[in-house]
Design a protein around this motif. Structure first.
Motif, PDB file in Angstrom:
ATOM      1  N   THR A 143       9.768  -3.773  -0.624  1.00  0.00           N
ATOM      2  CA  THR A 143       8.917  -3.719  -1.813  1.00  0.00           C
ATOM      3  C   THR A 143       9.581  -4.466  -2.956  1.00  0.00           C
ATOM      4  N   GLU A 197       0.828  -1.204   0.000  1.00  0.00           N
ATOM      5  CA  GLU A 197       0.000   0.000   0.000  1.00  0.00           C
ATOM      6  C   GLU A 197       0.855   1.243   0.000  1.00  0.00           C
ATOM      7  N   VAL A 198       0.215   2.353  -0.261  1.00  0.00           N
ATOM      8  CA  VAL A 198       0.906   3.630  -0.196  1.00  0.00           C
ATOM      9  C   VAL A 198       1.364   3.866   1.230  1.00  0.00           C
ATOM     10  N   ARG A 244      -5.823  -0.797  -6.775  1.00  0.00           N
ATOM     11  CA  ARG A 244      -5.108  -2.074  -6.646  1.00  0.00           C
ATOM     12  C   ARG A 244      -6.068  -3.228  -6.420  1.00  0.00           C
ATOM     13  N   SER A 280      -3.992   7.512  -0.678  1.00  0.00           N
ATOM     14  CA  SER A 280      -3.879   6.111  -0.267  1.00  0.00           C
ATOM     15  C   SER A 280      -5.156   5.346  -0.564  1.00  0.00           C
ATOM     16  N   TRP A 318       7.223   6.410   0.628  1.00  0.00           N
ATOM     17  CA  TRP A 318       5.954   5.767   0.297  1.00  0.00           C
ATOM     18  C   TRP A 318       5.660   5.876  -1.200  1.00  0.00           C
ATOM     19  N   SER A 335       5.531   2.678  -3.811  1.00  0.00           N
ATOM     20  CA  SER A 335       4.310   2.411  -4.562  1.00  0.00           C
ATOM     21  C   SER A 335       4.583   2.355  -6.058  1.00  0.00           C
TER      22      SER A 335
END
Length: 662
Positions: free
Chosen positions: A302, A162-163, A239, A232, A265, A269
């Motif tokens: 990530t 997620e963001v 998504r 977000s 963030w 992303s």
């Protein structure tokens, strides 16, 4: 003449196992494990303990060695690392580790004991050989749309990023369209009974692609908020619906518009979305462009999740090792990514990760437990599953999803009574007051063949159903072969749901599974006319529809157009449906073509595609030259089934050569 080792009655020969100094992946500590002594049975088929009970030791089992129970063998002053045990001296506690366990490091914690890392090995050898690349229903209710999207047992995706924060729930949860399930974010969008409304999401999805940028500019010019929470929420909704290209377009606009301050963030992303839309190669290029000051633990995990999703074992391990070298803390998220990776690529390494988690005091999350239950379920290791649930009860109460996984495992193992008892437990005393569990119950009762219970549960939802409940009901009636009831649920749904590709795809899969090809094609035409956005989920069903109707060339053509014209990355299972059909026909040229496309789409390191390619050569009765070397170049190695096929192929090649030279 050398003497052969002959097993004696009630006696076994054991070789002591020397623990590795460090695992090849770098995930074990450098300290040697001296806490336990354990060995592998070399010779001997069974042993009885002093009470006459069989311990069922056999070759390749791993057992604990204890002074007073094992006699070390040697030659002169030299030690051999070999021992023999007499059954009369053994106890059942010694015979506790099976073939691929590394041995436990603690008896106190169940998670790190034989139940998770070893017992499955006794039941799962066939499963390992036939293991496909997917990950079943983790973090997804059985009967949500995920079970129809090809990502279930064939192509599950990584945990969502997620963001601003990587949360631990599965990105394949298409049922998130259900307003009853909301994941919060760090800016205060809380879980609730209804999914928060996102005006940004509406603008992005309802505006033509080429006009999205100007529409977003107008949104800002009107003085509307562009806070972190709103961003977000919009990204999360995109998504959840797999609208990755739209999400990437939005993220890129955030940078070019210069309306917000970019932080880690943002880079995390964008890195994740680039991998989904453009593949690993482009995401690696983008990673190099991220400023060093922003390459935090979030960025690296990530990247780890990206490699784990692509089943790129080598690079995922390199990233994890790099994270350790940089001094980043080992988190449950990173460990879960490794577990996901090894679950797909090398189940034997799961034990290493569990040992590391205990040593680093990394607490297992609900997702960790779900993953381990799923591993045991695929191996039909019911005692192992029950032990996991028992362990969970000590600190984390199993939720409805976990209980649904357990029930599904019981059904697969043919334990209907236990499955029904678990379903009753999920229902609770009053299913009317516990309505959230209905989407779990519908497909499971259908799997048991209980149409009356499906009807009973559906009646709870019928008056005012959520989309996830309708999807579960359509799937349940389809599995029971009651097509008219599935169509009734589909047709009576609110008009707004008819724009959901997930909803259409569920009904389409029912037609495909029941070989109703004409109805399937008619539904596809309805989708096109309705203006419904068609994504990978729907294309997967369409491709399988044409494959099942014998029109594999048409399915191949659709995949090609989807990739080139619509810039969509089809599911792994979509490619494999076409590839499997070409392989059955012995069509090597087209099988190789799909194999190449899989690599171009970023689908690396999956044994299934190599098995299918090899099968194409076998079916075509054409010699396979250099296949092992080809796999080795891709860091892949044949399993037992493939090794046997290659051996037979090489034997036939030698026969042909001998005939030519005769």
């Amino acid at each position: 003449m050398a003497k052969r080792q002959i097993p004696l009655f009630n006696r076994v020969l054991v070789e002591k196992i020397i623990p590795p100094y460090k695992a090849s992946a770098g995930i074990l500590h450098s300290e040697k494990i001296t806490k336990w002594n354990y060995g592998e049975v070399l010779v001997g088929s069974a042993a009885c303990d002093k009470n006459g009970n069989s311990n069922s030791m056999k070759n390749a089992d791993t057992i604990v060695l204890s002074k007073g129970h094992a006699t070390e063998l040697g030659h002169g002053d030299k030690k051999s690392n070999c021992f023999y045990l007499e059954g009369s001296n053994t106890t059942s506690s010694l015979v506790q580790l099976k073939s691929y366990s590394c041995g436990p490091t603690s008896l106190k914690s169940f998670l790190w004991s034989r139940y998770l890392s070893s017992q499955a090995g006794a039941n799962s050898s066939d499963w390992e050989n036939d293991l496909e690349d997917g990950f079943s229903d983790l973090e997804v209710p059985p009967g949500s749309a995920d079970s129809v999207d090809g990502s279930g047992k064939e192509d599950d995706e990584e945990l969502i990023s997620e963001v601003g924060e990587l949360e631990e729930y599965d990105e394949t949860e298409e049922s998130s369209l259900d307003p009853g399930d909301v994941e919060g974010n760090q800016d205060g969008v809380k879980k609730g009974s209804r999914r928060p409304y996102s005006q940004l999401f509406k603008i992005i999805t309802e505006t033509p692609r080429r006009s999205v940028t100007s529409a977003l500019d107008k949104y800002v010019e009107e003085g509307k908020p562009l806070r972190r929470a709103e961003i977000s929420l919009a990204l999360n909704n995109l998504r959840k619906r797999r609208l990755y290209s739209m999400a990437l377009q939005f993220v890129e606009w955030l940078e070019t518009s210069k309306k917000i301050e970019l932080g880690e963030w943002y880079y995390a992303s964008r890195l994740s979305l680039i991998a989904k839309v453009h593949g690993l190669w482009q995401s690696e290029k983008y990673f190099q462009k991220i400023p060093e000051s922003f390459r935090s633990e979030l960025i690296y995990r990530t990247l780890l999740a990206t490699y784990a999703a692509a089943v790129n074992l080598k690079k995922a391990e390199e990233v994890f090792y790099k994270m350790r070298d940089l001094g980043f803390p080992i988190t449950s998220f990173a460990c879960n990514q490794l577990l996901l990776l090894y679950k797909r690529a090398n189940p034997k390494r799961i034990a290493h990760v569990l040992q590391m988690m205990e040593k680093e005091n990394v607490q297992p999350t609900a997702f960790t437990y779900k993953m381990l239950i799923d591993v045991k379920g695929q191996a039909n290791d019911i005692p192992g599953i029950e032990q996991i649930v028992e362990m969970m009860n000590e600190g984390l109460e199993p939720d409805s999803q976990i209980k649904a996984l357990v029930a599904k495992a019981y059904i697969s193992a043919g334990l209907k009574d236990k499955a029904e008892a678990t379903l009753k437990e999920i229902e609770g005393e009053n299913v009317q007051e516990n309505r959230a569990v209905c989407r779990f119950l519908l497909p499971l009762y259908a799997a048991l063949g209980k149409a009356d219970d499906v009807e009973r549960i559906w009646n709870v939802c019928d008056a005012n159903p959520h989309i996830a409940e309708c999807i579960a009901a359509i799937e349940a009636w389809g599995n029971l072969g009651k097509i008219e009831k599935a169509e009734e649920v589909f047709e009576k749904s609110p008009k707004k749901w008819k724009s959901s590709s997930t909803y259409y795809s569920t009904m389409l899969k029912v037609y495909v599974d029941n070989k109703l090809l004409a109805k399937g094609k008619e539904l596809v035409n309805r989708m096109a006319q309705s203006g419904c956005r068609i994504g990978p989920l729907t294309w997967d069903a369409v491709v399988k529809l044409y494959v099942d109707s014998g029109e594999v060339e048409k399915a191949d053509s659709i995949l090609h157009k989807v990739t080139l014209q619509y810039k969509i990355r089809p599911f792994y299972s979509s490619f494999m449906a076409v590839m499997d059909e070409y392989a059955k026909r012995g069509n090597i040229h087209n099988t190789e073509k799909i194999f190449r496309r899989l690599k171009e789409m970023g689908y690396f390191g999956r044994m299934k595609q190599y098995q299918t390619l090899l099968q194409a050569y076998v079916n075509a009765k054409i010699p396979v030259y250099g296949f092992r070397e080809r796999m080795k170049a891709d860091n892949m190695y044949p399993n037992k089934t493939m090794a046997a096929q290659l051996k037979d192929s090489y034997a036939s090649q030698n026969t042909i050569i001998s005939e030519l030279l005769a």
